[in-house]
Design a protein around this motif. Structure first.
Motif: not given
Length: 401
Positions: A80-106, A129-131
């Motif tokens: 979703m954030a990648s789509i919003l990089t193209r559909l918006t021009k000004r606003v900050r795009i916040a990924v709140l958040g990515s659950a980093i302990p759940l990733r096989n590789h960060p 986030v921890r998730g």
């Protein structure tokens, strides 16, 4: 104050009668209740609402990550954030958040967030986030390793963004001979990092640490708990020897605005109650599995949120500040009062919740944008930049190109 638009993107077309047969809408709620055709329409609707937030003057838009649930249809907020990089021009795009302990590789997350920062011209805010506990059930990850995996993943990701490569990284959970990120993010030393939480002491200690000073976000909680945990951050900062600023503190809360208080209550009540009692429904052992958090934090969270279990009426939820509902004047005054009391510098408005339909979501957004947003943005300083002032100039230069 920075005012953000936060979208959970739930499966708003869920069959409520079917969902009522189960003790939760997470993990064990059968996915035969999901219709991909309806899901496509919802994704496009939600993207339209998020893009509208930029038109209305919001400072940023927020997406987040949840798994195997009708509560939120974003197992990958990166998409979703990648789509919003193209559909918006000004606003900050916040990924709140990515659950980093759940990733096989960060490092995968480090690469994806770097791509988003470059694609957006340096507009990314990275939420770590921890998730929540249900995510550990969904992935079969041992929650007792949650904290140490989080800290190790954080160190690897931030070093990958910040330090020239290649360099080795050897930890308990992740070992890499060559850390050499391509692409690197525009923002230096790295994108701003925000930490959403339910009020864990360990999370507050981590976010407030002088090596971090990350923005701490209190998520869906009674306003008494919001004040308690934001003040805990400030006290923790003092113990570390510095004074926390308002921009290091934030609050995420459902919001609904209509022409009058009575109309707002009438239009929002059913959909908010569906949010509370269907989408949020979860047994305690799934939300906070053994080993997920310390006994001290578990007791503090349970105590702070005990009123949520006791009060089920819509008006009681409004009175507790679990949701802010009313006319533009009422909503503006409520937030102004909360700001004077708690001093948070980031407000994350959840303008869509539960089964709230598009027509009401957009109406509420437009009223908020025209008659509430400008006044709130004048409360205290606005701005997101971390690190040297040169970061802002780099972003502006990238956008100019």
């Amino acid at each position: 104050m920075n005012v953000m638009f936060f979208h959970l993107m739930p499966y708003a077309d869920v069959d409520l009668k079917e969902a009522a047969k189960y003790d939760t809408a997470w993990v064990t709620f059968p996915n035969t209740n999901y219709d991909p055709i309806k899901g496509q329409a919802l994704y496009n609707r939600y993207l339209d609402e998020t893009v509208l937030a930029e038109e209305l003057g919001y400072d940023g838009v927020c997406v987040n990550e949840h798994h195997q649930t009708s509560y939120g249809l974003m197992p990958s907020p990166i998409v979703m954030a990648s789509i919003l990089t193209r559909l918006t021009k000004r606003v900050r795009i916040a990924v709140l958040g990515s659950a980093i302990p759940l990733r096989n590789h960060p490092l995968t997350l480090a690469e994806e967030h770097a791509m988003l920062d470059v694609l957006s011209g340096g507009r990314l805010i990275s939420g770590f986030v921890r998730g929540i506990g249900s995510e550990y059930h969904a992935f079969g990850v041992n929650p007792t390793f949650s904290h140490e995996r989080f800290h190790e993943a954080h160190d690897l990701i931030t070093r990958a963004w910040r330090d020239p490569g290649p360099f080795p990284f050897y930890g308990k959970h992740y070992q890499v001979n060559y850390v050499n990120l391509w692409p690197r993010p525009i923002q230096r030393p790295h994108p701003p990092i925000w930490i959403p939480s339910q009020g864990s002491k360990e999370t507050i200690d981590f976010a407030a640490h002088p090596d971090h000073r990350y923005t701490y976000l209190q998520t869906f909680s009674p306003v008494t708990a919001v004040g308690k945990f934001l003040n805990m951050y400030r006290e923790t900062a003092k113990q570390f020897g510095y004074t926390a600023t308002d921009t290091q503190l934030g609050w995420a809360v459902p919001v609904y605005v209509a022409e009058t208080d009575a109309q707002a209550v009438k239009e929002a009540e059913e959909h908010y109650q569906n949010f509370r009692h269907t989408f949020l429904k979860m047994p305690p052992e799934m939300l906070l599995p053994p080993g997920y958090t310390s006994r001290e934090s578990l007791k503090a969270i349970a105590l702070a949120k005990s009123s949520m279990r006791e009060q089920n009426s819509f008006q009681a939820n409004i009175d507790m500040g679990l949701v802010v509902v009313g006319s533009p004047t009422t909503v503006r005054e409520r937030f102004t009062g909360y700001w004077k009391e708690f001093g948070f510098g980031n407000l994350l408005t959840m303008m869509q919740f539960g089964t709230l339909p598009a027509v009401l979501t957009v109406k509420s957004m437009r009223l908020f944008g025209a008659e509430v947003l400008p006044a709130l943005q004048k409360l205290g300083p606005r701005g997101f930049e971390q690190g040297p002032p040169a970061v802002a100039k780099m972003r502006e230069a990238a956008l100019a190109k």
